[in-house]
Scaffold this motif. Structure first.
Motif, PDB file in Angstrom:
ATOM      1  N   THR A  59      12.379   1.912   7.431  1.00  0.00           N
ATOM      2  CA  THR A  59      10.938   2.027   7.136  1.00  0.00           C
ATOM      3  C   THR A  59      10.512   3.487   7.093  1.00  0.00           C
ATOM      4  O   THR A  59       9.734   3.902   6.223  1.00  0.00           O
TER       5      THR A  59
ATOM      6  N   ILE B  75       4.275  -3.388   8.684  1.00  0.00           N
ATOM      7  CA  ILE B  75       5.689  -3.734   8.487  1.00  0.00           C
ATOM      8  C   ILE B  75       6.503  -3.336   9.713  1.00  0.00           C
ATOM      9  O   ILE B  75       7.354  -4.091  10.198  1.00  0.00           O
ATOM     10  N   ALA B  76       6.226  -2.146  10.249  1.00  0.00           N
ATOM     11  CA  ALA B  76       6.959  -1.667  11.425  1.00  0.00           C
ATOM     12  C   ALA B  76       6.738  -2.585  12.624  1.00  0.00           C
ATOM     13  O   ALA B  76       7.684  -2.981  13.313  1.00  0.00           O
TER      14      ALA B  76
ATOM     15  N   GLU C  31      14.677  -8.985   6.994  1.00  0.00           N
ATOM     16  CA  GLU C  31      13.785  -7.869   6.666  1.00  0.00           C
ATOM     17  C   GLU C  31      12.340  -8.398   6.638  1.00  0.00           C
ATOM     18  O   GLU C  31      11.953  -9.134   5.730  1.00  0.00           O
TER      19      GLU C  31
ATOM     20  N   GLN D  27       8.524  -5.879  12.064  1.00  0.00           N
ATOM     21  CA  GLN D  27       9.983  -5.778  12.171  1.00  0.00           C
ATOM     22  C   GLN D  27      10.439  -5.741  13.626  1.00  0.00           C
ATOM     23  O   GLN D  27      11.405  -6.406  14.007  1.00  0.00           O
TER      24      GLN D  27
ATOM     25  N   SER E 212       8.963   5.387   3.836  1.00  0.00           N
ATOM     26  CA  SER E 212       7.632   5.988   3.971  1.00  0.00           C
ATOM     27  C   SER E 212       7.654   7.438   3.510  1.00  0.00           C
ATOM     28  O   SER E 212       6.773   7.892   2.768  1.00  0.00           O
TER      29      SER E 212
ATOM     30  N   MET F 217       2.839   0.414   5.884  1.00  0.00           N
ATOM     31  CA  MET F 217       3.993   0.855   6.670  1.00  0.00           C
ATOM     32  C   MET F 217       3.904   0.431   8.137  1.00  0.00           C
ATOM     33  O   MET F 217       4.874  -0.060   8.714  1.00  0.00           O
TER      34      MET F 217
ATOM     35  N   ALA G 133       9.633  -6.918   5.941  1.00  0.00           N
ATOM     36  CA  ALA G 133       8.869  -6.408   4.798  1.00  0.00           C
ATOM     37  C   ALA G 133       9.009  -7.308   3.577  1.00  0.00           C
ATOM     38  O   ALA G 133       8.074  -7.414   2.769  1.00  0.00           O
TER      39      ALA G 133
END
Length: 704
Positions: free
Chosen positions: A96, A68-69, A43, A72, A100, A65, A45
Motif C-alpha cells: 500500500t 485500505i490500510a 487483498e 488490510q 501510494s 489509501m 483493496a
C-alpha cells in the motif's frame, strides 16, 4: 473495522507476498495455504475497490489509501487467529505504501510508520516473468520493469528479508515450500530471518548448516588408528630401476590418455609472513632495537630472515624501491634499513606480499630472471603432465586474485611452450561459497560483524573435491602450489611419472576384473585371485564373513570394492614436518583401510592413539596421482566417496576473541577416504614446500 494499524503479536511464521500487479501473488498465497493447510490473507483493496467501481465506476484515489490500510490490517489479524504455524499474506502495508508513493507522490505518515514497523519472517518478491492478466482494477502492463524495480528497491531500502521468486506457478510453489521448510528449521535453531537470507544467498544448503551445528555441539569423530603405514605394511617401496620402469610404462600409455595437473592455489600468503606481520604490529623502532625484540620474543624466524635477507629472490627489487622511497636510505642505521625493508615488503601501498597468493610471489632466482610458483608449475607440467603435445593445468584461485594469475601466466607461457613445443591449456575454478562455514564463539553463539552480518569462512581445502569432481581427465596429478623446486626437474619428473605408472597398472588390472565380472567370466579361481590382488596390491581386506557369502554375493561385494576412484600417493620419510601421514585406520563398521590422517584427527588424550601417531615413519607431501573414471570410461561422482564424518573443527581469532569454524573433510583425507589407495615411498627431494618465507632460504629454493 479496526481503526489502528497495529499487528497482533504471534509465534506464527508470516510470509508476505510482495510485488507489482499481476505477478502471481494471489495464486501463490492460495497454493501455499493449501499446501500447509493454513490461512491466507486476501487483498482487502481488491474487494473494496471492486465494490466502488461497480457502484459508480469510480477508481482508486488518494483518500482510499488509509481505509485500505485499516481494512488490510484488520483482515490480517483476523486470519492470524485461525492460522496454523504459517500465515501467507497476499499483500501488506508495504505494498500500500509503494502504490501510494507511486500514484499520489506521498504516503500518509501513519501508513508509512506502520508499513516500516510491520514484521514478516520473509517476503517473497514475485517476479514479472508471468503473463499480465487484465481486469477492471489493473493498470496497463507497460512499465512493469520499472515498477518491479521500485518494489525491489523498497525492500532493500527498508532492510526487509526477501527472496525473489521466478518461474511458472509449479516451480514457484516448489521453490517457496523448500525455502519455507528451511526457514522454519532455521528459526528453531535461533537464526533470524536476516541470517537465513545470508545463508540462502550464498547458496549454502541449510542441511550443511545443520551438520555444522551438530559438529560444533558433539565434536568431530576422531580417527581410530590401528598402526602406522610403513614400508612393507601399506607403503610400497620401489628401487630406482622400478621407478624408471614405471615411468617408461607411463610414457608408453600416456598418448592414449587425457592428462591434467590440478594445483590448489586459492589461498593468500598470509601465513607465510605471519612472524613478520607480528613483528610490525609489536615493534616500535623508537623504543627498541630489533635484536632486543628478537630476544624478548625469542623470535628465531625473524633472526633467520634478517641474516639471510640478501638471498631472497625479491631482495634486489625491494632494495631498489627503498632507495626511491627513502633518498637518505644509505645513511640509515642497520635497524632502520631492515625495518623499512620488512615494512615495504608487506605494505598494501607497495608490495603487499602477505595479501597476494603464493602463486605470484618471487620464489626462485635464476641467472636471467626470477620465477614464481606459476612458472615452476607450468614447467613441471610440460615435463610430466603431457599427452599428444598438449599439457593441461588447472588452478583453483580466489576471484580477487584471478587477474594476477592471468598476468603471471601471460608473462611465462610462451617462454615455456616455445622450447618444449608443447601447448599448455590452463583452466581456473573458485572454491565454492556453498561450502563456507558459519562461525560460533566459545559459548556456541553465532558470531557476527559490526553490521550484524554472519561471519563465514571457507570450508577448507576439502571443498576442492567439488572442483576436482568437475574436471574431465583420465589421469590427474595433484600438487600444492608451494611445493615447487628450483633444481632437479628431471628427478621430479621421474618420480611423478612413476607414480602415474603405478596408477595405470593398478587401474588396468582393476578394470580387467570388472569387465570380466560384467561378462560373467569370473569363476572361483579368478575370484580367489581378485581377493589376493585386493589384499596385496591395493590394501583392501574383504570382511571376515566373506567365505560364508553365496558366490553371487561374493561377486557383488568384490565389484563394490573394486569399482571406485583410485589414488596413488607419494610418501616421504617423516622428518618432523607438521601435517598428515599414512596410517591403517578402522572405521565405525569395523573396516580397515589406508588413510592419510592429520594430527587434528587423532584423539591426543588417548595414550595408545598418541603412541601410534608418534610411531609414524612417513609423511604426506601431497604428491598424488588420481584416476577418476571407471572401467566404462565414465566419471565417478567423487562426492559419493567422501567420509562426511572426517571434518575438522578449527579455532581462529576475531578481534582477539576465540571462535570456531567447521572445515570439510580434507581433500586428501576424508574427501578421498573411500577411494582405492596405494602409498608409494618417494625421496625427500620431491617435497619442498614453502610454508614460511624462510623456507626460500633452503637449498632446494636457492640457485646452484
Amino acid at each position: 473495522m479496526e481503526k489502528n494499524l497495529k499487528q497482533q503479536n504471534t509465534t506464527i511464521i508470516k510470509i508476505a507476498l510482495f510485488g507489482p500487479e499481476s505477478t502471481g501473488k494471489t495464486t501463490l498465497a492460495t497454493q501455499l495455504a493449501d499446501y500447509y493447510e493454513t490461512e491466507w490473507v486476501p487483498e482487502f483493496a481488491r474487494d473494496y475497490l471492486q465494490e466502488k467501481w461497480e457502484e459508480n465506476q469510480h477508481i482508486c484515489v488518494a483518500d482510499d489509501m488509509m481505509p485500505i490500510a485499516y481494512g488490510q490490517v484488520a483482515l490480517e489479524n483476523k486470519k492470524l487467529a485461525a492460522a496454523k504455524k504459517y500465515l501467507f499474506c497476499d499483500t501488506n502495508l508495504m505494498v500500500t505504501k509503494v502504490f501510494s508513493e507511486m500514484y499520489y507522490g506521498f504516503c500518509d505518515p501513519h501508513l508509512n510508520e506502520a508499513a516500516l514497523k510491520h514484521e514478516y519472517d520473509l517476503f517473497f518478491l514475485t517476479d514479472i516473468d508471468v503473463p499480465w492478466e487484465k481486469d477492471d482494477l489493473r493498470d496497463t502492463p507497460e512499465g512493469r520493469e520499472t515498477v518491479f524495480s521500485v518494489f525491489k528497491q523498497t525492500l532493500i531500502d527498508t532492510n526487509k528479508p526477501f527472496i525473489t521468486l521466478s518461474g511458472n506457478k509449479e516451480s514457484r510453489l516448489a521453490k517457496a515450500t523448500a525455502i519455507i521448510n528451511n526457514l522454519a528449521i532455521a528459526k528453531q535453531h535461533g537464526f533470524s530471518s536476516a541470517d537465513f537470507i545470508q545463508i540462502y544467498e550464498r547458496e549454502i544448503p541449510f542441511e550443511s548448516i545443520l551438520k555444522q551445528l551438530e559438529a560444533f555441539k558433539n565434536g568431530i569423530t576422531k580417527s581410530n588408528l590401528i598402526n602406522p603405514a610403513t614400508i612393507g605394511n601399506g607403503i610400497l617401496s620401489l628401487s630406482e630401476i622400478d621407478f624408471e620402469e614405471k615411468a617408461v610404462f607411463f610414457d608408453r600409455q600416456k598418448e592414449k590418455l587425457k592428462i591434467k595437473k590440478f594445483v590448489p592455489a586459492s589461498g593468500a600468503a598470509t601465513r607465510m609472513f605471519k612472524f613478520l606481520i607480528a613483528f610490525l604490529n609489536d615493534f616500535d623502532i623508537q623504543k627498541e632495537t630489533i635484536n632486543a625484540y628478537i630476544n624478548r620474543k625469542k623470535d628465531k624466524e625473524l633472526a633467520i630472515f634478517i641474516v639471510g635477507m640478501e638471498k631472497f629472490p625479491f631482495f634486489k627489487t625491494i632494495d631498489e624501491k627503498l632507495r626511491e622511497v627513502y633518498p637518505d636510505f644509505e645513511t640509515l642505521e642497520r635497524d632502520y634499513k631492515n625495518y623499512y625493508f620488512i615494512k615495504l615488503l608487506l605494505s598494501p601501498d607497495y608490495f603487499d606480499f602477505a595479501n597476494k597468493p603464493k602463486a605470484v610471489l618471487p620464489f626462485h632466482f635464476y641467472e636471467a630472471h626470477i620465477a614464481n610458483p606459476i612458472e615452476e608449475h607450468l614447467n613441471e607440467c610440460v615435463h610430466y603432465a603431457t599427452s599428444k603435445k598438449v599439457s593441461n593445468l588447472h588452478f583453483t584461485v580466489s576471484e580477487n586474485h584471478q587477474d594476477l594469475f592471468y598476468h603471471s601466466v601471460d608473462e611465462v607461457r610462451e617462454k615455456i611452450e616455445g622450447p618444449s613445443d608443447i601447448k599448455i591449456n590452463i583452466g581456473y575454478s573458485y572454491q565454492s561459497k556453498t561450502t563456507d562455514s558459519i562461525t560460533i564463539d566459545s559459548k556456541d553463539k553465532l558470531v557476527k560483524d559490526k553490521n550484524d552480518n554472519l561471519i563465514f569462512r571457507p570450508g577448507g581445502h576439502g571443498a576442492l573435491i567439488e572442483n576436482l569432481n568437475n574436471l574431465d581427465a583420465d589421469v590427474i596429478f595433484i600438487k600444492n602450489i608451494d611445493n615447487v623446486i628450483q633444481n632437479h626437474i628431471d628427478q621430479i619428473t621421474l618420480y611423478k611419472k612413476a607414480l602415474a605408472g603405478v596408477l595405470i597398472e593398478v587401474q588396468q588390472k582393476v578394470f580387467s576384473y570388472l569387465i570380466a565380472i560384467d561378462k560373467n567370466e569370473v569363476n572361483e579361481a579368478i575370484l580367489e585371485e581378485i581377493v589376493v590382488f585386493l589384499h596385496e596390491q591395493i590394501n583392501v581386506e574383504v570382511s571376515g564373513d566373506f567365505d560364508k557369502f553365496t558366490f553371487e554375493n561374493k561377486i557383488s561385494k568384490i565389484k563394490e570394492l573394486l569399482d571406485r576412484p583410485i589414488r596413488v600417493c607419494g610418501m616421504v620419510k617423516n622428518e618432523g614436518e607438521p601435517g598428515g601421514g599414512p596410517f591403517w585406520v578402522l572405521n565405525d563398521e569395523g573396516v580397515k583401510s589406508l588413510q592419510i590422517v592429520e594430527t587434528s584427527q587423532v584423539d591426543l588424550t588417548d595414550k595408545k592413539q598418541r603412541k601410534i601417531l608418534a610411531e609414524a615413519t612417513h609423511f604426506n607431501p601431497v604428491d598424488l596421482v588420481c584416476g577418476i573414471k571407471n572401467y566404462k570410461n565414465e566419471k565417478f561422482n567423487l562426492l559419493q566417496y567422501v567420509d562426511q564424518k572426517a571434518g575438522f573443527i578449527v579455532e581462529k581469532s576475531i578481534d582477539g576473541k576465540s571462535v570456531k569454524n567447521y572445515e570439510l573433510p580434507g581433500l586428501w583425507n576424508g574427501s578421498m577416504a573411500n577411494w582405492l589407495t596405494v602409498f608409494v615411498a618417494v625421496p625427500l627431494i620431491t617435497f619442498n614446500p614453502v610454508k614460511t618465507v624462510n623456507d626460500l632460504l633452503k637449498a632446494a629454493h636457492q640457485p646452484q
